[in-house]
Scaffold this motif. Sequence first.
Motif, mmCIF file in Angstrom:
data_model
loop_
_atom_site.group_PDB
_atom_site.id
_atom_site.type_symbol
_atom_site.label_atom_id
_atom_site.label_comp_id
_atom_site.label_asym_id
_atom_site.label_seq_id
_atom_site.Cartn_x
_atom_site.Cartn_y
_atom_site.Cartn_z
ATOM 1 N N GLU A 95 0.861 -1.186 0.000
ATOM 2 C CA GLU A 95 0.000 0.000 0.000
ATOM 3 C C GLU A 95 0.892 1.229 0.000
ATOM 4 N N ILE A 96 0.679 2.096 -0.965
ATOM 5 C CA ILE A 96 1.536 3.263 -1.142
ATOM 6 C C ILE A 96 0.688 4.519 -1.180
ATOM 7 N N ARG A 97 1.083 5.470 -0.368
ATOM 8 C CA ARG A 97 0.397 6.758 -0.347
ATOM 9 C C ARG A 97 1.444 7.861 -0.346
ATOM 10 N N PHE A 98 1.267 8.853 -1.167
ATOM 11 C CA PHE A 98 2.066 10.075 -1.158
ATOM 12 C C PHE A 98 1.112 11.237 -0.972
ATOM 13 N N TRP A 99 1.537 12.221 -0.209
ATOM 14 C CA TRP A 99 0.762 13.444 -0.106
ATOM 15 C C TRP A 99 1.698 14.585 0.249
ATOM 16 N N TYR A 100 1.210 15.787 0.033
ATOM 17 C CA TYR A 100 2.036 16.963 0.204
ATOM 18 C C TYR A 100 1.327 17.926 1.149
ATOM 19 N N PRO A 101 1.672 17.877 2.409
ATOM 20 C CA PRO A 101 0.974 18.717 3.385
ATOM 21 C C PRO A 101 1.359 20.190 3.248
ATOM 22 N N ILE A 102 0.442 21.036 3.540
ATOM 23 C CA ILE A 102 0.684 22.481 3.482
ATOM 24 C C ILE A 102 1.736 22.854 4.520
ATOM 25 N N GLY A 103 2.675 23.719 4.099
ATOM 26 C CA GLY A 103 3.692 24.205 5.018
ATOM 27 C C GLY A 103 4.908 23.317 5.148
ATOM 28 N N VAL A 104 4.984 22.262 4.371
ATOM 29 C CA VAL A 104 6.127 21.340 4.411
ATOM 30 C C VAL A 104 6.737 21.326 3.008
ATOM 31 N N ASP A 105 8.080 21.382 2.940
ATOM 32 C CA ASP A 105 8.721 21.481 1.628
ATOM 33 C C ASP A 105 9.132 20.139 1.029
ATOM 34 N N HIS A 106 8.593 19.072 1.530
ATOM 35 C CA HIS A 106 8.844 17.756 0.940
ATOM 36 C C HIS A 106 7.563 16.928 1.045
ATOM 37 N N GLU A 107 7.512 15.885 0.253
ATOM 38 C CA GLU A 107 6.319 15.049 0.269
ATOM 39 C C GLU A 107 6.347 14.120 1.474
ATOM 40 N N TYR A 108 5.180 13.749 1.881
ATOM 41 C CA TYR A 108 5.036 12.708 2.885
ATOM 42 C C TYR A 108 4.662 11.425 2.147
ATOM 43 N N TYR A 109 5.036 10.302 2.730
ATOM 44 C CA TYR A 109 4.609 9.038 2.127
ATOM 45 C C TYR A 109 4.545 7.942 3.164
ATOM 46 N N ARG A 110 3.797 6.940 2.808
ATOM 47 C CA ARG A 110 3.779 5.677 3.544
ATOM 48 C C ARG A 110 3.851 4.571 2.514
ATOM 49 N N ILE A 111 4.848 3.743 2.662
ATOM 50 C CA ILE A 111 5.042 2.601 1.779
ATOM 51 C C ILE A 111 5.003 1.377 2.682
ATOM 52 N N ASN A 112 3.873 0.701 2.682
ATOM 53 C CA ASN A 112 3.628 -0.377 3.641
ATOM 54 C C ASN A 112 3.550 -1.733 2.971
ATOM 55 N N TRP A 113 4.281 -2.669 3.549
ATOM 56 C CA TRP A 113 4.218 -4.089 3.178
ATOM 57 C C TRP A 113 3.315 -4.732 4.218
ATOM 58 N N ILE A 114 2.249 -5.356 3.780
ATOM 59 C CA ILE A 114 1.260 -5.897 4.707
ATOM 60 C C ILE A 114 1.076 -7.382 4.458
ATOM 61 N N GLU A 115 1.156 -8.143 5.530
ATOM 62 C CA GLU A 115 0.927 -9.584 5.470
ATOM 63 C C GLU A 115 -0.308 -9.894 6.306
ATOM 64 N N PRO A 116 -1.478 -9.951 5.676
ATOM 65 C CA PRO A 116 -2.706 -10.173 6.449
ATOM 66 C C PRO A 116 -2.700 -11.495 7.226
ATOM 67 N N THR A 117 -2.107 -12.552 6.659
ATOM 68 C CA THR A 117 -2.152 -13.848 7.352
ATOM 69 C C THR A 117 -1.368 -13.841 8.658
ATOM 70 N N ARG A 118 -0.355 -13.000 8.758
ATOM 71 C CA ARG A 118 0.415 -12.891 10.012
ATOM 72 C C ARG A 118 0.079 -11.612 10.784
ATOM 73 N N ASN A 119 -0.865 -10.836 10.232
ATOM 74 C CA ASN A 119 -1.246 -9.555 10.831
ATOM 75 C C ASN A 119 -0.002 -8.703 11.100
ATOM 76 N N LEU A 120 0.803 -8.575 10.052
ATOM 77 C CA LEU A 120 2.089 -7.885 10.130
ATOM 78 C C LEU A 120 2.132 -6.756 9.113
#
Length: 164
Positions: free
Chosen positions: A66-91
């Motif tokens: 799951e990958i999300r990028f966003w650019y919050p107001i007042g910040v000079d770089h992007e924010y992101y979350r790059i998540n590896w998710i294993e539902p079977t291990r809830n990890l």
Amino acid sequence: MIFLANRDRYTQRTLLREVHSRLSKHAGCENVRYRPSRRRPRFVIADIDTATFLNHSYDIETARLEIRFWYPIGVDHEYYRINWIEPTRNLMLGFHQDADHPELGPCHIQLNHEDTAVDRHTAAFLDAHPLAALDQRLQQLPTALEAIRWQDGQPSLSEWPDAE
């Protein structure tokens, strides 16, 4: 509409479209899609054939990226979350460049198990184009997954060498 400063006039939607395109061509990524919808994308999600994606056998056959990028107001770089998710291990193992844990700096790696954060470490801040940051984080994922240690059914990420 949000424009990403110094990032080739990318909008968040344009960036996510590029992320979708890259993941669609990446070995092991299947069923690449937007969430909540193609018209209002906030995330790009891909089902992962772990052996193909990691180029070696792995304890779990399938995972999700799951990958999300966003650019919050007042910040000079992007924010992101790059998540590896294993539902079977809830990890979940993810690179998070955001303001959630200022004590760790602008970027950290986080390990969750059973919906609880069990470890966080500082990760290098990547002052690069978001697609370059995505490429680097995808290259680091196999190392990060190998760094997970299991003891008595509980995972930990005892160390993360990418602090600077």
